[in-house]
Design a protein around this motif. Structure first.
Motif, PDB file in Angstrom:
ATOM      1  N   UNK A  52      16.338  64.225  71.250  1.00 18.84           N
ATOM      2  CA  UNK A  52      17.595  64.720  70.683  1.00 18.84           C
ATOM      3  C   UNK A  52      17.393  66.149  70.188  1.00 18.84           C
ATOM      4  N   UNK A  53      18.221  67.044  70.697  1.00 14.56           N
ATOM      5  CA  UNK A  53      18.137  68.443  70.282  1.00 14.56           C
ATOM      6  C   UNK A  53      19.439  68.934  69.649  1.00 14.56           C
ATOM      7  N   UNK A  54      20.574  68.428  70.142  1.00 12.49           N
ATOM      8  CA  UNK A  54      21.876  68.912  69.667  1.00 12.49           C
ATOM      9  C   UNK A  54      22.119  68.503  68.219  1.00 12.49           C
ATOM     10  N   UNK A  55      22.690  69.429  67.449  1.00 11.34           N
ATOM     11  CA  UNK A  55      22.905  69.169  66.028  1.00 11.34           C
ATOM     12  C   UNK A  55      24.051  70.011  65.489  1.00 11.34           C
TER      13      UNK A  55
ATOM     14  N   UNK B 207      21.080  65.842  60.429  1.00 10.53           N
ATOM     15  CA  UNK B 207      21.478  64.860  61.446  1.00 10.53           C
ATOM     16  C   UNK B 207      21.353  65.476  62.842  1.00 10.53           C
ATOM     17  N   UNK B 208      21.348  64.594  63.819  1.00  6.29           N
ATOM     18  CA  UNK B 208      21.469  64.994  65.217  1.00  6.29           C
ATOM     19  C   UNK B 208      22.760  64.390  65.764  1.00  6.29           C
ATOM     20  N   UNK B 209      23.451  65.166  66.608  1.00  5.40           N
ATOM     21  CA  UNK B 209      24.691  64.694  67.212  1.00  5.40           C
ATOM     22  C   UNK B 209      24.502  64.513  68.720  1.00  5.40           C
TER      23      UNK B 209
ATOM     24  N   UNK C  93      12.121  61.861  69.847  1.00 10.44           N
ATOM     25  CA  UNK C  93      11.533  63.183  69.696  1.00 10.44           C
ATOM     26  C   UNK C  93      12.667  64.149  69.356  1.00 10.44           C
ATOM     27  N   UNK C  94      12.589  64.745  68.169  1.00  9.57           N
ATOM     28  CA  UNK C  94      13.645  65.646  67.710  1.00  9.57           C
ATOM     29  C   UNK C  94      13.062  67.033  67.452  1.00  9.57           C
TER      30      UNK C  94
ATOM     31  N   UNK D 288       9.186  66.748  66.468  1.00  7.23           N
ATOM     32  CA  UNK D 288       8.780  65.682  65.562  1.00  7.23           C
ATOM     33  C   UNK D 288       9.099  64.346  66.230  1.00  7.23           C
ATOM     34  N   UNK D 289       8.111  63.466  66.293  1.00 13.39           N
ATOM     35  CA  UNK D 289       8.301  62.151  66.875  1.00 13.39           C
ATOM     36  C   UNK D 289       8.541  61.147  65.758  1.00 13.39           C
TER      37      UNK D 289
END
Length: 321
Positions: free
Chosen positions: A73-76, A95-97, A109-110, A122-123
């Motif tokens: 997740x990358x979008x936020x 948060x992640x969106x 994995x962010x 970060x896992x």
């Protein structure tokens, strides 16, 4: 898929680009939402295998062997996910969106901004953390099965074992942009499935005797098979990190999109009203594919590819000029 070995098969590529192309096509042809989740899993485990240390890779091997499903997740939304340092401990804040599989995946994995503003991988173990997910706003015509909602990481503790690689690794090229070939393979699988459904309809109804229908079907076969050649070439270029990998992958995205749009329109014209009923596989694929082809920024991808071709030939050793 875990029982079939698919979730652990591609942690390391080892020259198996063709095999991954075929698996992604098969999964995408079966269900695009599943394909989206699986492609994210492959992306995540390969990132950990590439940028993680020996201990992290050993943990990864144990996790995939146990059937745990990963994602990226990358979008936020602003201000974004951050790493907070306090009294020698670190926690996540934010948060992640558009978080595919929010509330259902096991390891995610962010990207999170550290104190220096770097984007750190970060896992995070999110198994059993469904209460942090909010999928209520994911009200879309297609790809509903991905459950791409919002996930709140605020207050989650992060140890040294959870930080993967160095800041900036996630967007390191050519892996970052060229890795998009994987989702083109998933999309291609759905386009191929539509062609099969279209063929079945023409054969079963006898419409295949109509030269207008044959002309339309032939154009769909041509566009889809051509897209398949682009996807496979892009996969090979990306996996060997070739100099021309990024332009090839960006152009491939547009080729697959054009094939998808052509086949969706042909199926609607040929099958007619029956293709719009909720129980129709054509309707399901068309709804899912219509959304999946829109992400991310397809026009920008084609523009970047065209600009690269204006600057230089991007066919590797097979020069055009």
């Amino acid at each position: 898929m875990h029982a079939a070995g698919a979730t652990s098969a591609f942690v390391e590529m080892d020259g198996r680009a063709d095999a991954l192309v075929d698996v992604l096509r098969a999964v995408g042809g079966a269900d695009l939402s599943l394909g989206r989740v699986y492609e994210g899993h492959v992306n995540a485990v390969q990132l950990v295998a590439t940028y993680g240390d020996d201990a992290q890779r050993a943990t990864l091997a144990s996790d995939v062997a146990a059937g745990r499903i990963f994602g990226v997740w990358n979008t936020e939304p602003s201000p974004g996910l951050t790493l907070q340092d306090s009294d020698g401990s670190r926690t996540l804040d934010g948060v992640k969106s558009f978080a595919t599989g929010a509330g259902y995946l096991d390891r995610i994995l962010v990207t999170a901004r550290d104190g220096d503003g770097g984007k750190q991988l970060v896992l995070v173990d999110i198994a059993g953390q469904a209460a942090r997910a909010d999928n209520s706003a994911w009200q879309v015509r297609g790809m509903r099965g991905t459950q791409s909602g919002v996930f709140d990481f605020s207050g989650m503790p992060i140890g040294a074992a959870e930080t993967i690689g160095a800041p900036g690794d996630y967007e390191r090229e050519p892996r970052f942009s060229a890795g998009a070939w994987r989702f083109t393979a998933v999309q291609l699988g759905a386009v191929e499935a539509l062609v099969r459904h279209l063929r079945d309809h023409l054969v079963q109804t006898g419409k295949g005797t109509d030269p207008i229908q044959r002309l339309r079907f032939g154009a769909c076969v041509s566009a889809t098979r051509s897209a398949g050649l682009w996807v496979r070439q892009a996969a090979h270029a990306a996996e060997r990190q070739a100099d021309d990998a990024i332009p090839l992958v960006l152009m491939t995205r547009g080729i697959v999109e054009e094939a998808g749009l052509q086949v969706m329109e042909a199926a609607a014209r040929t099958v007619g009203t029956a293709s719009f009923f909720a129980a129709s596989r054509i309707d399901r694929i068309t709804r899912d594919l219509g959304l999946y082809l829109r992400q991310p920024v397809p026009d920008q991808a084609r523009d970047r590819a065209a600009a690269a071709w204006l600057e230089a030939d991007h066919w590797g050793e097979d020069r055009w000029w």
